[in-house]
Design an enzyme around this catalytic site. Sequence first.
Site, PDB file in Angstrom:
ATOM      1  N   GLY A 129      12.152  -2.868  -7.258  1.00 29.97           N
ATOM      2  CA  GLY A 129      11.872  -4.276  -7.514  1.00 29.97           C
ATOM      3  C   GLY A 129      11.453  -4.945  -6.220  1.00 29.97           C
ATOM      4  CE  LYS A 130      10.162  -5.934  -0.590  1.00 31.78           C
ATOM      5  NZ  LYS A 130      10.877  -4.862   0.112  1.00 31.78           N
TER       6      LYS A 130
END
Length: 440
Positions: A129-130
């Site tokens: 994720g980011k």
Amino acid sequence: MTASDPTGTPSSGAAESSPNIDGGDVAGESAVATARRQLGRAAAHVDVDRGVVERLKHPTKLQQVSVPLRRDDGTLDVFTGYRAQHDDVRGPYKGGIRYHPDVDAEECIGLSMWMTWKCAVMDLPFGGGKGGIAVDPKMLSEDETERLTRRFAEEIRDVVGPKRDVPAPDMGTGPREMAWFMDAYSMQQGETTPGVVTGKPTVIGGSYGREEAPGRSVAIVTRAAIDHYDRDLEDATIAVQGFGSVGANAARLLDEWGADVVAVSDVDGAIYDPAGLDTANVEGHDERPGMVSGYDAPESMSNAALLELDVDVLIPSAVGNVVTAENVDDVRADMIVEGANGPTSFAADAILEERDVPVIPDILANAGGVTVSYFEWLQDINRRQWSLERVHEELEAEMLKAWNAVRAEYEGSEMTWRDAAIAVALSRIGDAKEMRGLWP
Ligand code: NAD
């Protein structure tokens, strides 16, 4: 928003650097396009279903939110925030939250893809994720940063959580922002939920050793790589660009283990001593700004010159895209270990491959950060803090396990170390997808 917009466009073409995006090296090419090209390269070496590779070119979900902020002077500004969730077949999404003016959807997706490989290469039960907010944090007061962080936590509350998606600090954020995020999330949940983010202060569930972990892992992997090439760490000369959290911790450990760290730098310039610097006495930029370039060393030089030193190992640990098609012919190090994210451009990578210069990739070398984040998450769930000694021991074991898995893939293959690391990740992800199947 779904995977088909704005990021579902297939990647394309040609040359030059885009310095604000870690890892991108083609003019106008986004991080997601670079990540897709790297995926394509590695996939050619792995027995993985083509449909799985196709799925991995796209994020599962991209959340875009508006984050209104009441400024200290009473006016109101609206910022755009993102959370990209790439793949969660092996566990909750995991990755940082970045505050930087260049944050956009494509950057978040590309970085979330790298997090998927990084977690899988370390065999952590997480996916990639980011996220972040397109904002210059230097333009915010502390109170404004707190309000912005709390509102962002609220806006993405539905898609995060200890079992869903676990953010962490990234560029422009740190333990303080993680504490506010955790508090905002916990207030709405009605219970203290430390496992919603990692990289917190230790008094509220942060882990000892988290801050120094990426640098420590860079040092562990450098030692293993030197050994792999039948060299002796005690005879090795090392240049480290960037003497911050990653670079200073890596340099000091390697120095402690007997290597000659001959050059280090900060944003203002580099210092050089062919006999080896006493890195414990060189203060980092955060410890005292200007102290690296101001240190009384036999020689000072530019950051560009540091990259061209004739050393055994070059460890770029500052920013992305510093070894590029333009300067790679002048890089004389026998080996590169990536401390920063994306310091070697795609084009430079290809030239180094032709020259047989090994590049040990970021997704392995600096993965100590996410690994200790995993330890933090375990500690939060179990409500039991580990000692620093235990963190160091377990980190060393995890890094060597990952190094051995990548080395086994690399040896006897036609792959680069980067291909081999992505291939290890890809086969683990492919196996998990095959076992779980596609529903419906
Ligand atoms: P930091 O801010 O602590 O240190 C960065 C260092 O690089 C400082 O010494 C700074 O003066 C120097 N620097 C900045 N711009 C430079 C430039 N243009 N040229 C030369 N030197 C420059 O940052 P950090 O946390 O050590 O992160 C460094 C890199 O490592 C980044 O690419 C980051 O994404 C990556 N990384 C960080 C972590 C982490 O948890 N800290 C984890 C994995 C990867």
